[in-house]
Design a protein around this motif. Sequence first.
Motif, PDB file in Angstrom:
ATOM      1  N   ARG A 135      28.812   5.497 -30.329  1.00 43.12           N
ATOM      2  CA  ARG A 135      28.036   4.688 -29.391  1.00 43.12           C
ATOM      3  C   ARG A 135      26.737   4.187 -30.008  1.00 43.12           C
ATOM      4  NH1 ARG A 135      29.871   8.835 -26.155  1.00 43.12           N
ATOM      5  NH2 ARG A 135      27.973  10.065 -26.325  1.00 43.12           N
ATOM      6  N   ALA A 136      26.411   4.717 -31.198  1.00 45.59           N
ATOM      7  CA  ALA A 136      25.154   4.305 -31.825  1.00 45.59           C
ATOM      8  C   ALA A 136      25.256   2.857 -32.235  1.00 45.59           C
ATOM      9  CB  ALA A 136      24.874   5.185 -33.041  1.00 45.59           C
ATOM     10  N   GLU A 137      24.159   2.136 -32.070  1.00 44.61           N
ATOM     11  CA  GLU A 137      24.159   0.699 -32.353  1.00 44.61           C
ATOM     12  C   GLU A 137      24.704   0.352 -33.709  1.00 44.61           C
ATOM     13  OE1 GLU A 137      20.588  -0.710 -29.569  1.00 44.61           O
ATOM     14  OE2 GLU A 137      20.372  -1.231 -31.680  1.00 44.61           O
ATOM     15  N   LEU A 138      24.288   1.130 -34.686  1.00 47.86           N
ATOM     16  CA  LEU A 138      24.675   0.823 -36.051  1.00 47.86           C
ATOM     17  C   LEU A 138      26.178   0.905 -36.261  1.00 47.86           C
ATOM     18  CD1 LEU A 138      23.621   0.204 -38.922  1.00 47.86           C
ATOM     19  CD2 LEU A 138      23.458   2.656 -39.300  1.00 47.86           C
ATOM     20  N   PHE A 139      26.832   1.755 -35.459  1.00 44.37           N
ATOM     21  CA  PHE A 139      28.245   2.018 -35.732  1.00 44.37           C
ATOM     22  C   PHE A 139      29.197   1.595 -34.637  1.00 44.37           C
ATOM     23  CE2 PHE A 139      27.629   3.939 -39.665  1.00 44.37           C
ATOM     24  CZ  PHE A 139      26.485   4.703 -39.603  1.00 44.37           C
ATOM     25  N   SER A 140      28.674   0.986 -33.562  1.00 41.01           N
ATOM     26  CA  SER A 140      29.631   0.628 -32.509  1.00 41.01           C
ATOM     27  C   SER A 140      30.403  -0.615 -32.955  1.00 41.01           C
ATOM     28  CB  SER A 140      28.919   0.396 -31.186  1.00 41.01           C
ATOM     29  OG  SER A 140      27.736  -0.326 -31.392  1.00 41.01           O
ATOM     30  N   MET A 141      31.681  -0.519 -32.797  1.00 42.12           N
ATOM     31  CA  MET A 141      32.551  -1.609 -33.248  1.00 42.12           C
ATOM     32  C   MET A 141      32.355  -2.824 -32.357  1.00 42.12           C
ATOM     33  SD  MET A 141      34.626  -0.775 -35.768  1.00 42.12           S
ATOM     34  CE  MET A 141      36.259  -1.458 -35.589  1.00 42.12           C
ATOM     35  N   ASN A 147      34.737   7.405 -60.237  1.00 36.77           N
ATOM     36  CA  ASN A 147      35.338   8.530 -60.973  1.00 36.77           C
ATOM     37  C   ASN A 147      35.646   9.710 -60.070  1.00 36.77           C
ATOM     38  OD1 ASN A 147      34.943   7.049 -63.352  1.00 36.77           O
ATOM     39  ND2 ASN A 147      32.884   7.927 -63.606  1.00 36.77           N
ATOM     40  N   GLY A 148      36.174   9.412 -58.923  1.00 40.74           N
ATOM     41  CA  GLY A 148      36.612  10.485 -58.030  1.00 40.74           C
ATOM     42  C   GLY A 148      35.486  11.160 -57.278  1.00 40.74           C
ATOM     43  N   ILE A 149      34.262  10.713 -57.484  1.00 41.70           N
ATOM     44  CA  ILE A 149      33.138  11.308 -56.768  1.00 41.70           C
ATOM     45  C   ILE A 149      32.464  10.225 -55.923  1.00 41.70           C
ATOM     46  CG2 ILE A 149      30.891  12.457 -56.992  1.00 41.70           C
ATOM     47  CD1 ILE A 149      31.860  13.777 -59.481  1.00 41.70           C
ATOM     48  N   PHE A 150      32.115  10.572 -54.711  1.00 40.00           N
ATOM     49  CA  PHE A 150      31.460   9.621 -53.820  1.00 40.00           C
ATOM     50  C   PHE A 150      29.975   9.605 -54.152  1.00 40.00           C
ATOM     51  CE2 PHE A 150      31.552   6.932 -50.224  1.00 40.00           C
ATOM     52  CZ  PHE A 150      30.466   7.210 -49.406  1.00 40.00           C
ATOM     53  N   GLN A 151      29.537   8.496 -54.731  1.00 42.39           N
ATOM     54  CA  GLN A 151      28.131   8.372 -55.103  1.00 42.39           C
ATOM     55  C   GLN A 151      27.348   7.911 -53.883  1.00 42.39           C
ATOM     56  OE1 GLN A 151      26.975   9.245 -57.965  1.00 42.39           O
ATOM     57  NE2 GLN A 151      28.869   9.490 -59.135  1.00 42.39           N
ATOM     58  N   VAL A 152      26.465   8.758 -53.435  1.00 41.85           N
ATOM     59  CA  VAL A 152      25.745   8.456 -52.201  1.00 41.85           C
ATOM     60  C   VAL A 152      24.487   7.652 -52.488  1.00 41.85           C
ATOM     61  CG1 VAL A 152      24.578   9.474 -50.230  1.00 41.85           C
ATOM     62  CG2 VAL A 152      26.645  10.525 -51.114  1.00 41.85           C
ATOM     63  N   ILE A 153      24.307   6.578 -51.711  1.00 43.96           N
ATOM     64  CA  ILE A 153      23.113   5.750 -51.865  1.00 43.96           C
ATOM     65  C   ILE A 153      22.041   6.195 -50.863  1.00 43.96           C
ATOM     66  CG2 ILE A 153      22.220   3.400 -51.822  1.00 43.96           C
ATOM     67  CD1 ILE A 153      25.369   2.696 -52.286  1.00 43.96           C
ATOM     68  N   THR A 154      22.435   6.265 -49.597  1.00 42.22           N
ATOM     69  CA  THR A 154      21.515   6.848 -48.606  1.00 42.22           C
ATOM     70  C   THR A 154      22.302   7.775 -47.707  1.00 42.22           C
ATOM     71  OG1 THR A 154      21.905   4.954 -47.182  1.00 42.22           O
ATOM     72  CG2 THR A 154      19.813   4.964 -48.376  1.00 42.22           C
ATOM     73  N   CYS A 155      21.615   8.743 -47.163  1.00 42.62           N
ATOM     74  CA  CYS A 155      22.286   9.560 -46.166  1.00 42.62           C
ATOM     75  C   CYS A 155      21.288  10.096 -45.160  1.00 42.62           C
ATOM     76  CB  CYS A 155      23.096  10.682 -46.807  1.00 42.62           C
ATOM     77  SG  CYS A 155      22.142  12.125 -47.216  1.00 42.62           S
ATOM     78  N   GLY A 156      21.796  10.414 -44.003  1.00 46.32           N
ATOM     79  CA  GLY A 156      20.932  10.942 -42.949  1.00 46.32           C
ATOM     80  C   GLY A 156      21.761  11.655 -41.907  1.00 46.32           C
ATOM     81  N   PHE A 157      21.107  12.151 -40.907  1.00 45.78           N
ATOM     82  CA  PHE A 157      21.801  12.823 -39.817  1.00 45.78           C
ATOM     83  C   PHE A 157      22.339  11.781 -38.842  1.00 45.78           C
ATOM     84  CE2 PHE A 157      21.094  16.765 -41.409  1.00 45.78           C
ATOM     85  CZ  PHE A 157      19.819  17.305 -41.292  1.00 45.78           C
ATOM     86  N   PRO A 158      23.369  12.117 -38.095  1.00 40.50           N
ATOM     87  CA  PRO A 158      23.874  11.191 -37.073  1.00 40.50           C
ATOM     88  C   PRO A 158      22.754  10.823 -36.117  1.00 40.50           C
ATOM     89  CG  PRO A 158      25.352  13.075 -37.316  1.00 40.50           C
ATOM     90  CD  PRO A 158      24.143  13.369 -38.130  1.00 40.50           C
ATOM     91  N   PRO A 159      22.620   9.519 -35.803  1.00 41.91           N
ATOM     92  CA  PRO A 159      21.496   9.105 -34.953  1.00 41.91           C
ATOM     93  C   PRO A 159      21.508   9.822 -33.609  1.00 41.91           C
ATOM     94  CG  PRO A 159      22.891   7.230 -35.554  1.00 41.91           C
ATOM     95  CD  PRO A 159      23.486   8.421 -36.188  1.00 41.91           C
ATOM     96  N   LEU A 160      20.318  10.123 -33.133  1.00 39.86           N
ATOM     97  CA  LEU A 160      20.162  10.848 -31.889  1.00 39.86           C
ATOM     98  C   LEU A 160      20.409   9.904 -30.722  1.00 39.86           C
ATOM     99  CD1 LEU A 160      19.359  13.618 -30.812  1.00 39.86           C
ATOM    100  CD2 LEU A 160      16.988  12.875 -30.844  1.00 39.86           C
ATOM    101  N   GLU A 161      20.982  10.422 -29.657  1.00 39.58           N
ATOM    102  CA  GLU A 161      21.228   9.592 -28.484  1.00 39.58           C
ATOM    103  C   GLU A 161      20.278  10.002 -27.373  1.00 39.58           C
ATOM    104  OE1 GLU A 161      25.010  10.037 -26.218  1.00 39.58           O
ATOM    105  OE2 GLU A 161      25.247   7.929 -26.753  1.00 39.58           O
ATOM    106  N   ASP A 162      19.750   9.005 -26.684  1.00 40.01           N
ATOM    107  CA  ASP A 162      18.892   9.265 -25.555  1.00 40.01           C
ATOM    108  C   ASP A 162      19.667  10.063 -24.500  1.00 40.01           C
ATOM    109  OD1 ASP A 162      17.727   7.573 -22.754  1.00 40.01           O
ATOM    110  OD2 ASP A 162      16.449   8.784 -24.056  1.00 40.01           O
ATOM    111  N   ARG A 163      19.024  11.057 -23.956  1.00 41.05           N
ATOM    112  CA  ARG A 163      19.647  11.965 -23.000  1.00 41.05           C
ATOM    113  C   ARG A 163      20.296  11.231 -21.823  1.00 41.05           C
ATOM    114  NH1 ARG A 163      19.274  16.987 -20.623  1.00 41.05           N
ATOM    115  NH2 ARG A 163      19.368  16.630 -18.396  1.00 41.05           N
TER     116      ARG A 163
END
Lengths: 522, 166
Positions: free
Chosen positions: A141-147, A225-241
Amino acid sequence: MSMRKKIQKKFKTRGYSLKIDALNSILAFADQFPGDDEGEAIDLLLDHLQMENLNSSVVDAESVQGVINLLLGANDAAEEPTSNASSLAFIDAFLVPKYRYDSVKKQFIEHTTSLPVHGEASSKTQVYRERFMLLLQRVSRAELFSMPAFDAEKSQFDNSEISPIQSLVVQIGRKWVMGVISQLEDGHFYLEDLSASVEIDFQYKITTGFFTENTIILAEGEMQNGIFQVITCGFPPLEDRDKTLNTHSGYDFFGNGMLTKEDRIRLADLERQAVNETFVILSDIWLDDEEKVLGKLEKVLDGFESVEVVPSLFVFMGNFSSHPCNLSFGSYPRLRKQFGKLGRMIGNHPRLKESSRFLFIPGPDDAGPSTVLPRCGLPNSLTEELRDVIPNAIFSSNPCRVKFYNQEIVFFRKDLLYQMRRSCLIPPSAEETDDPFQHLVYTITHQSHLCPLPLMVQPIIWNYDHSLRLYPTPHTIILGDKSEQKVCKFGGTTCFNPGSFSTDSTFVAYRPSTQEVELSGL
Amino acid sequence: MSHTKEINVSDASRVSGQAPKGDYSLELIQMISAAVMALDKNVQQDVLVMRKNLLYINVKECAVEADNCDGYRDLDIRSDSALLTEKQWSCPDPQCGKIYDREQMENRLVQIVRQSEKMYQIQDLLCNQVKAAHLTEQCECAGSFRCKESGSDFLKRMEVFLDIIS
């Protein structure tokens, strides 16, 4: 003139004739108002009776009883809001309803059969899977990931999709994945999702928070080379209660029962009005240190005994002994006596004993089944002497949930800050904050879990992992930690640590109505 | 376990089947074992029909105090019923004869229960090998995972403790 005659006269004046049974009913009604010499209650009764439009002027018991019931019922209802016995509800961790997310039906299903403390192998796997699915559905449901509704042109940066890790093998290019950080081989870290796992490379930019093993992260990167090279990472975005509650209706996530929207509005009003209510929260109360700790505690109780409105709730969190309950532990009978002494100390403060509630939450080193979470309340054998003095004292689990009208409050006693810092895989990012407590609060709220540490570090009863969930995010989280007293407000959530009362003499006075946190100390 | 000074043992006999009145440490053990099992309604039936399978306690001296002796004694409550009628258990060495600290022994039992509980909740899951990944439901060989120590095995072990104190 007797009340009987008074009633007869009043009724005659208004043109009614009373039957005997009616007269008796009215007498009984009048007895409810002993100071009412003028018979104002009777006048009121007559007013209502006239509105009834009776067929005849003869009044019998039946016709008068309806009005009597109406008047007495209204009287009871008027008393309800002022009684604060119903303002507080205490929910033990072992009684929190268990919901798991069904990704096919796209809804939560309640677990209704038994939940053994010693679960089967599949229960252990479900701990991780259910944690993951809880966050996955939230992230969808997060804006960044909602289809988008239509498969129109989507910019890589405006709208992204989470790829299953399985697909990384076949697809190329930059991808977003979501997974649990796992050390599947010594020194090698992987991200695991529901279907597969992939090794990741650790040199990357992180957001705020403690990135420990077994936390769930979102990572953007590319396979190389079989390894996922991470560029950025973070926690799943928080949702308003509120967004969470609007998405799921008809679930009792917190555990105090299902509420209608009207109930919630009414309770929110009552909560706003309860400006005089205070909770006093203390953590680490070493009862075996009679001179210092009990002495200090007495001062605190003395102080609150003399305020105008006494606190409605005292929360005493463990540990209750300076010495942990281990192989070299001294004596259980002595500990029992110390609880008794505490009980008598409270009893010596009559106003507190009369009007305050007392909640006891065990600490990690207190006597009990083990250090596994959730931990059940302190044993009756230890607390009997205290309960003799304070019969309505509550000995709840750790963690423990409290509902104050509409406010959801979670209490948790664990030296979490130290353990999370130790278990970090990457030093926390100092970009937004360098306050470790803020990193901690950020982590647990985003993970929707009080203790996202590996099970080896903090064992959890597999079937009761849900009692440590923070979903939806509660209004207030109280973390009893041996680190210094702190408060942190985050989105709509207030989180604080009262600090160690025995070591630092600190505690907190909390005003739930305004969510005001008064960091206090001696 | 080192010798300590004499302790007062209450008069109620162990054989009576009740924790002696005022013996709070025993009550505590009872609570712990019972709490561990009471939360699991599945085994309440088993608890009722459980057999008396008693623990074999090994008591050996560790050289801490200067006046210790090397005497040690195996306390097999299962086979030596006379042990239950003795109010105190003491060192068999005739030159020593000191009484064992019951509180310490009881605490040791409590700690065994606590440690066992913790070990259950952190145990590995197995198929042909130890399960490494956290989220996978099936092994690579398509088999299901099982506990190293199953719930029922664990509870049988705990019944022993419940027996000792009741």
